[in-house]
Design a protein around this motif. Structure first.
Motif, PDB file in Angstrom:
ATOM      1  N   LEU A 143      44.697  41.891  38.052  1.00  0.00           N
ATOM      2  CA  LEU A 143      45.107  41.021  36.952  1.00  0.00           C
ATOM      3  C   LEU A 143      44.055  39.947  36.692  1.00  0.00           C
ATOM      4  N   GLY A 144      43.525  39.372  37.756  1.00  0.00           N
ATOM      5  CA  GLY A 144      42.479  38.357  37.604  1.00  0.00           C
ATOM      6  C   GLY A 144      41.223  38.915  36.967  1.00  0.00           C
ATOM      7  N   GLY A 145      40.887  40.163  37.324  1.00  0.00           N
ATOM      8  CA  GLY A 145      39.716  40.797  36.713  1.00  0.00           C
ATOM      9  C   GLY A 145      39.908  40.988  35.216  1.00  0.00           C
ATOM     10  N   ALA A 146      41.097  41.451  34.838  1.00  0.00           N
ATOM     11  CA  ALA A 146      41.381  41.644  33.409  1.00  0.00           C
ATOM     12  C   ALA A 146      41.402  40.302  32.672  1.00  0.00           C
ATOM     13  N   PHE A 147      42.039  39.305  33.279  1.00  0.00           N
ATOM     14  CA  PHE A 147      42.094  37.982  32.670  1.00  0.00           C
ATOM     15  C   PHE A 147      40.696  37.380  32.566  1.00  0.00           C
ATOM     16  N   GLY A 148      39.920  37.504  33.624  1.00  0.00           N
ATOM     17  CA  GLY A 148      38.549  36.984  33.620  1.00  0.00           C
ATOM     18  C   GLY A 148      37.683  37.682  32.594  1.00  0.00           C
ATOM     19  N   LEU A 149      37.863  38.986  32.449  1.00  0.00           N
ATOM     20  CA  LEU A 149      37.109  39.744  31.458  1.00  0.00           C
ATOM     21  C   LEU A 149      37.436  39.246  30.055  1.00  0.00           C
ATOM     22  N   PHE A 150      38.717  39.046  29.799  1.00  0.00           N
ATOM     23  CA  PHE A 150      39.140  38.550  28.487  1.00  0.00           C
ATOM     24  C   PHE A 150      38.578  37.150  28.229  1.00  0.00           C
ATOM     25  N   MET A 151      38.729  36.254  29.194  1.00  0.00           N
ATOM     26  CA  MET A 151      38.277  34.874  28.994  1.00  0.00           C
ATOM     27  C   MET A 151      36.760  34.794  28.869  1.00  0.00           C
ATOM     28  N   ALA A 152      36.045  35.590  29.655  1.00  0.00           N
ATOM     29  CA  ALA A 152      34.585  35.567  29.570  1.00  0.00           C
ATOM     30  C   ALA A 152      34.110  36.158  28.252  1.00  0.00           C
ATOM     31  N   SER A 153      34.817  37.172  27.765  1.00  0.00           N
ATOM     32  CA  SER A 153      34.397  37.775  26.494  1.00  0.00           C
ATOM     33  C   SER A 153      34.636  36.831  25.325  1.00  0.00           C
ATOM     34  N   MET A 154      35.608  35.946  25.451  1.00  0.00           N
ATOM     35  CA  MET A 154      35.893  35.002  24.373  1.00  0.00           C
ATOM     36  C   MET A 154      34.798  33.941  24.235  1.00  0.00           C
ATOM     37  N   GLN A 155      34.044  33.725  25.288  1.00  0.00           N
ATOM     38  CA  GLN A 155      32.995  32.718  25.213  1.00  0.00           C
ATOM     39  C   GLN A 155      31.869  33.141  24.286  1.00  0.00           C
ATOM     40  N   TYR A 156      31.698  34.417  24.058  1.00  0.00           N
ATOM     41  CA  TYR A 156      30.580  34.901  23.270  1.00  0.00           C
ATOM     42  C   TYR A 156      30.940  35.111  21.805  1.00  0.00           C
ATOM     43  N   ASP A 157      32.044  34.537  21.361  1.00  0.00           N
ATOM     44  CA  ASP A 157      32.425  34.729  19.962  1.00  0.00           C
ATOM     45  C   ASP A 157      31.523  33.966  19.006  1.00  0.00           C
ATOM     46  N   THR A 158      30.841  32.925  19.474  1.00  0.00           N
ATOM     47  CA  THR A 158      29.887  32.195  18.630  1.00  0.00           C
ATOM     48  C   THR A 158      28.571  32.097  19.396  1.00  0.00           C
ATOM     49  N   PRO A 159      27.619  32.947  19.107  1.00  0.00           N
ATOM     50  CA  PRO A 159      26.374  32.962  19.879  1.00  0.00           C
ATOM     51  C   PRO A 159      25.552  31.686  19.745  1.00  0.00           C
ATOM     52  N   LEU A 160      25.749  30.928  18.682  1.00  0.00           N
ATOM     53  CA  LEU A 160      24.981  29.697  18.537  1.00  0.00           C
ATOM     54  C   LEU A 160      25.817  28.488  18.948  1.00  0.00           C
ATOM     55  N   GLY A 200      24.420  39.240  28.868  1.00  0.00           N
ATOM     56  CA  GLY A 200      25.828  39.008  28.542  1.00  0.00           C
ATOM     57  C   GLY A 200      26.766  39.780  29.445  1.00  0.00           C
ATOM     58  N   PHE A 201      26.472  41.068  29.671  1.00  0.00           N
ATOM     59  CA  PHE A 201      27.332  41.881  30.538  1.00  0.00           C
ATOM     60  C   PHE A 201      27.260  41.434  31.996  1.00  0.00           C
ATOM     61  N   LYS A 202      26.085  40.981  32.422  1.00  0.00           N
ATOM     62  CA  LYS A 202      25.957  40.486  33.797  1.00  0.00           C
ATOM     63  C   LYS A 202      26.815  39.233  33.989  1.00  0.00           C
ATOM     64  N   ASP A 203      26.751  38.325  33.023  1.00  0.00           N
ATOM     65  CA  ASP A 203      27.560  37.113  33.070  1.00  0.00           C
ATOM     66  C   ASP A 203      29.057  37.442  32.986  1.00  0.00           C
ATOM     67  N   LEU A 204      29.398  38.379  32.115  1.00  0.00           N
ATOM     68  CA  LEU A 204      30.781  38.804  31.956  1.00  0.00           C
ATOM     69  C   LEU A 204      31.306  39.385  33.272  1.00  0.00           C
ATOM     70  N   GLY A 205      30.513  40.208  33.925  1.00  0.00           N
ATOM     71  CA  GLY A 205      30.921  40.800  35.198  1.00  0.00           C
ATOM     72  C   GLY A 205      31.088  39.770  36.296  1.00  0.00           C
ATOM     73  N   SER A 206      30.170  38.816  36.384  1.00  0.00           N
ATOM     74  CA  SER A 206      30.277  37.811  37.453  1.00  0.00           C
ATOM     75  C   SER A 206      31.467  36.886  37.225  1.00  0.00           C
ATOM     76  N   ARG A 207      31.732  36.526  35.988  1.00  0.00           N
ATOM     77  CA  ARG A 207      32.904  35.684  35.707  1.00  0.00           C
ATOM     78  C   ARG A 207      34.201  36.437  35.970  1.00  0.00           C
ATOM     79  N   SER A 208      34.230  37.697  35.586  1.00  0.00           N
ATOM     80  CA  SER A 208      35.412  38.518  35.793  1.00  0.00           C
ATOM     81  C   SER A 208      35.674  38.710  37.286  1.00  0.00           C
ATOM     82  N   PHE A 209      34.640  38.974  38.063  1.00  0.00           N
ATOM     83  CA  PHE A 209      34.785  39.152  39.509  1.00  0.00           C
ATOM     84  C   PHE A 209      35.244  37.861  40.175  1.00  0.00           C
TER      85      PHE A 209
END
Length: 173
Positions: free
Chosen positions: A49-66, A87-96
């Protein structure tokens, strides 16, 4: 397993496959009724559950690249392939990281609550409140005694609220 054995419709006896299935069901029930089993299952489910939640929250950070983060300008100046890799490396580390935290909370809480329930030989709201207090205190302890006391109080209150909601009578009863 307590109670009558399950017989399939048609009145036939149990063959080897049915006996094997029932043995597997009994072993799973024994595992789920043991404190170590509950602790492991809660930790694994919390991790997922934490991995899924972390993946969602980390992916939301990239909605505005600037955005105003300091790395945003550095990342946007890279070629697309390197941007994606970073981006994927950061997403993976935040999710983990989120998965580890949820797994730890789930395992500590479930194991503590199960031990308290076994010691008290009761299943009531106090078990969850005490387990919440211990869990919150343990998780906040590295920050000092005041943080541990606040963690205890906060997690106990949260546990009481959730347990009270889950134990309320349903409308169909």
């Amino acid at each position: 397993m307590n109670g009558p054995m399950f017989n399939p419709p048609g009145g036939g006896g149990m063959d080897g496959a049915d006996a094997q299935t029932m043995a597997a069901v009994r072993s799973m029930q024994m595992l789920m009724e043991s404190c170590p089993g509950k602790t492991v299952v809660s930790g694994v489910m919390g991790f997922a559950l934490g991995g899924a939640f972390g993946l969602f929250m980390a992916s939301m950070q990239y909605d505005t690249p600037l955005s105003s983060s300091p790395n945003a300008q550095a990342i946007t100046s890279l070629p697309l392939r390197q941007q994606l890799r970073a981006g994927f490396k950061d997403l993976g580390s935040r999710s983990f990281s989120s998965a580890k935290n949820f797994g730890k909370v789930g395992a500590i809480f479930a194991g503590t609550e199960c031990c308290i329930e076994g010691f008290r030989a009761k299943n009531d709201l106090k078990n969850g409140v005490m387990a919440g207090c211990i869990t919150g205190g343990v998780l906040a302890a590295p920050a000092g005694p005041q943080a541990a006391a606040l963690g205890c109080a906060g997690f106990a209150a949260f546990s009481l609220a959730i347990d009270s909601y889950m134990r309320r009578p349903s409308e169909t009863d």
